[in-house]
Design a protein around this motif. Structure first.
Motif, PDB file in Angstrom:
ATOM      1  N   VAL A 160      20.695   9.721  42.665  1.00  0.00           N
ATOM      2  CA  VAL A 160      21.760   9.060  41.898  1.00  0.00           C
ATOM      3  C   VAL A 160      23.076   9.303  42.619  1.00  0.00           C
ATOM      4  O   VAL A 160      23.243  10.282  43.343  1.00  0.00           O
ATOM      5  N   ASP A 161      24.008   8.402  42.414  1.00  0.00           N
ATOM      6  CA  ASP A 161      25.307   8.543  43.060  1.00  0.00           C
ATOM      7  C   ASP A 161      25.994   9.810  42.575  1.00  0.00           C
ATOM      8  O   ASP A 161      25.983  10.101  41.375  1.00  0.00           O
ATOM      9  N   GLY A 162      26.613  10.550  43.482  1.00  0.00           N
ATOM     10  CA  GLY A 162      27.294  11.789  43.118  1.00  0.00           C
ATOM     11  C   GLY A 162      28.400  11.588  42.103  1.00  0.00           C
ATOM     12  O   GLY A 162      28.710  12.495  41.328  1.00  0.00           O
TER      13      GLY A 162
ATOM     14  N   ASN B 286      21.135  14.237  44.308  1.00  0.00           N
ATOM     15  CA  ASN B 286      22.338  13.503  44.689  1.00  0.00           C
ATOM     16  C   ASN B 286      22.000  12.548  45.839  1.00  0.00           C
ATOM     17  O   ASN B 286      21.656  12.981  46.934  1.00  0.00           O
TER      18      ASN B 286
END
Lengths: 363, 363
Positions: A98-100, A121
């Motif tokens: 998932v996007d940070g 991440n």
């Protein structure tokens, strides 16, 4: 969808596979623009692009986000409907990036929906792609920097006794507009005299006095890509020490640039400039990293610093910006963007690095 | 630290206990300001305030964030050090709330550090506290709205044939500055004629023609708190329909306000205004919720809408803003902020709701 977007999506998919992930969930606005050229301002509402390792990417989005029709599969939902539930129903099992910057509220909700998934991440995957510019990006970065070359010359020639830092910043806004840019890539730094010793000074109402040093750290956006350069001028005859500091900073930048070619560690490039400044006796006064990556954002992941684990690769674009800051007295920074090529590097800025600036007699 | 900050921290701690959590990790800038009056712009670096259920709050922060000395325990770390490791070493076991906007990169990193902890979205806890203003907040909200009353009158009296929407927005910026505000609380909406039918119109270069309707939806910040009000004027003699629409919108607001007292469901307040507009035959043209909460941010959690689960409590401040939007023709919205009191409500805006605006002959 543009050809280069298809290629970027394909590279992202390959990176997901190579990292052993089932998929990544991309939500960062700059990453989404990079991959799809959709302009998205996520705010509190859910919009993500899922890139699976073994099938085509798809959107899961609140319908309030308008999308261009671009051939990517689309799973819209209405405001008030269960977007995370929809996302959970579409995701594969397995390790999921998932996007940070994704909001924890979304991630925690998704984690609560079952599925045999673990989360990591995923930003570094996309960051690594964005660090190496493709042909279209290089074209745009060059165009933005050409405007910046003209802008710094124009703002230098605009200087007159009594002009304020803020007035210079306003003039720059006009210059960029006239030169066809979309606007600033970051709030410009205009520093007269001792203000130059603060690397992040904000323009204020200080008036220029003849003989002051003037530091411009400025950049614009053109076709979504950023430029960023710094020049430092003396409006009178510099003192011996001012000359020495300016000469040292220029020399530090040249030594760093001379080293750049594929395979060289970025920390060694940093070291070349840092050593040069230390040799001149100013080591304590170079207080920041030598450079940063840049592209769709003025600062992107990756840096030219003593801690950088990266090696130069063709297509990387970063800044080289040595500086010497003498508190209460003056500061000098000279910054150019460089593109790593197959056998060296190419400067994106072509404007003279010298210190000379004449002053007009008045407005 | 101010007395009211201590009280807010104590209420937060109690809310953590009541929710059966061991602690919450607060990272949202507005929540941090509410609790500590520290001005923080988190960006990519780690700074959190941990509020345990059974001991004193403490900071875990990158030292690059300067803090006022305020009596809260402080665990700083240097840039490049392991901030999440430090946080993990300090946290208690058990159910832990994290801010909904906290970056997933931090949460995933923390989850990987062991500890017998589960994580939930902790934002609703703090949102519920922020929805009910204390004495100091009410004082500041009133001051911001008093400025807004003066501002809307001044911008109404500024109107002249040929002035553009953008020029009005610029004039407003000056007015707020002169009146002692810190700036806009949101980009002002200035809508001439048919533009009023778009509730979110951005000011453009359209020139005012005599007879046009003019909608101002404007707000400022004063001492960190927001104001927000809307007035709609007719610069000539309104038509019968314009009058009817304006009368209906005013009436809808008055009926909603008349209902407000502790215990009343916010959805019933929405319904009172919605029914009034529907009775007049314009039900399809009131296209948004009746109101939103407001405080440190111009939109805070909580709304006056058909779906709201909330009941009014003394100290709540929200907007009441009915509107009727006739596409291609004109729109009318009238908005006031209201404070729920022990036995009713108090308007924070005192400016006349009428439609009359004279025009000056020119600049």
């Amino acid at each position: 969808m543009e050809k280069y977007n298809k290629e970027r999506l394909a590279r992202a998919s390959e990176a997901v596979r190579k990292a052993g992930l089932s998929q990544i969930i991309v939500s960062d606005a700059a990453a989404l623009w990079y991959l799809t050229e959709e302009e998205i301002h996520p705010g509190e509402r859910l919009i993500v692009l899922v890139i699976p390792s073994d099938s085509d990417p798809y959107w899961v989005r609140n319908r309030l986000f308008p999308l261009k029709s671009n051939g990517i599969a689309d799973h819209p939902f209405e405001d008030g409907e269960d977007g995370i539930g929809l996302l959970a129903s579409l995701l594969a099992d397995g390790r999921t990036g998932v996007d940070g910057v994704w909001h924890s509220a979304f991630l925690l909700d998704l984690m609560g929906r079952g599925g045999n998934r673990t989360f990591v991440n995923g930003s570094p995957l996309i960051d690594a792609l964005r660090a190496v510019k493709d042909e279209e990006e290089i074209r745009r970065m060059k165009a933005a920097s050409l405007i910046n070359d003209r802008a710094v010359r124009r703002i230098r020639d605009f200087l007159y006794p009594g002009v304020t830092e803020k007035e210079c910043a306003e003039e720059l806004r006009k210059i960029y507009k006239e030169e066809g840019a979309e606007g600033f890539s970051f709030p410009p730094i205009v520093s007269f005299g001792a203000h130059g010793a603060d690397p992040h000074h904000s323009p204020d109402d200080t008036k220029l006095a003849p003989g002051d040093s003037v530091l411009f750290d400025i950049g614009c956006k053109k076709d979504h890509y950023c430029s960023d350069m710094t020049r430092t001028y003396f409006t009178g005859e510099p003192t011996e020490e001012e000359k020495k500091v300016h000469d040292t900073v220029r020399e530090a930048g040249l030594r760093a640039e001379a080293l750049i070619r594929p395979g060289v560690l970025l920390k060694d490039i940093d070291k070349a400039a840092r050593d040069c400044i230390a040799e001149a006796g100013y080591g304590l006064y170079f207080t920041h990293r030598l450079g940063h990556f840049i592209g769709i954002r003025e600062h992107e992941a990756g840096e030219v610093s003593p801690n950088s684990p990266l090696a130069a690769k063709p297509g990387m674009i970063f800044s080289i910006e040595p500086g010497i800051y003498l508190p209460g007295r003056f500061g000098v920074r000279i910054e150019n963007l460089v593109l790593v090529t197959e056998d060296g590097c190419e400067l994106l800025n072509h404007e003279d690095r010298g210190w000379k600036a004449g002053l007009r007699h008045g407005k």
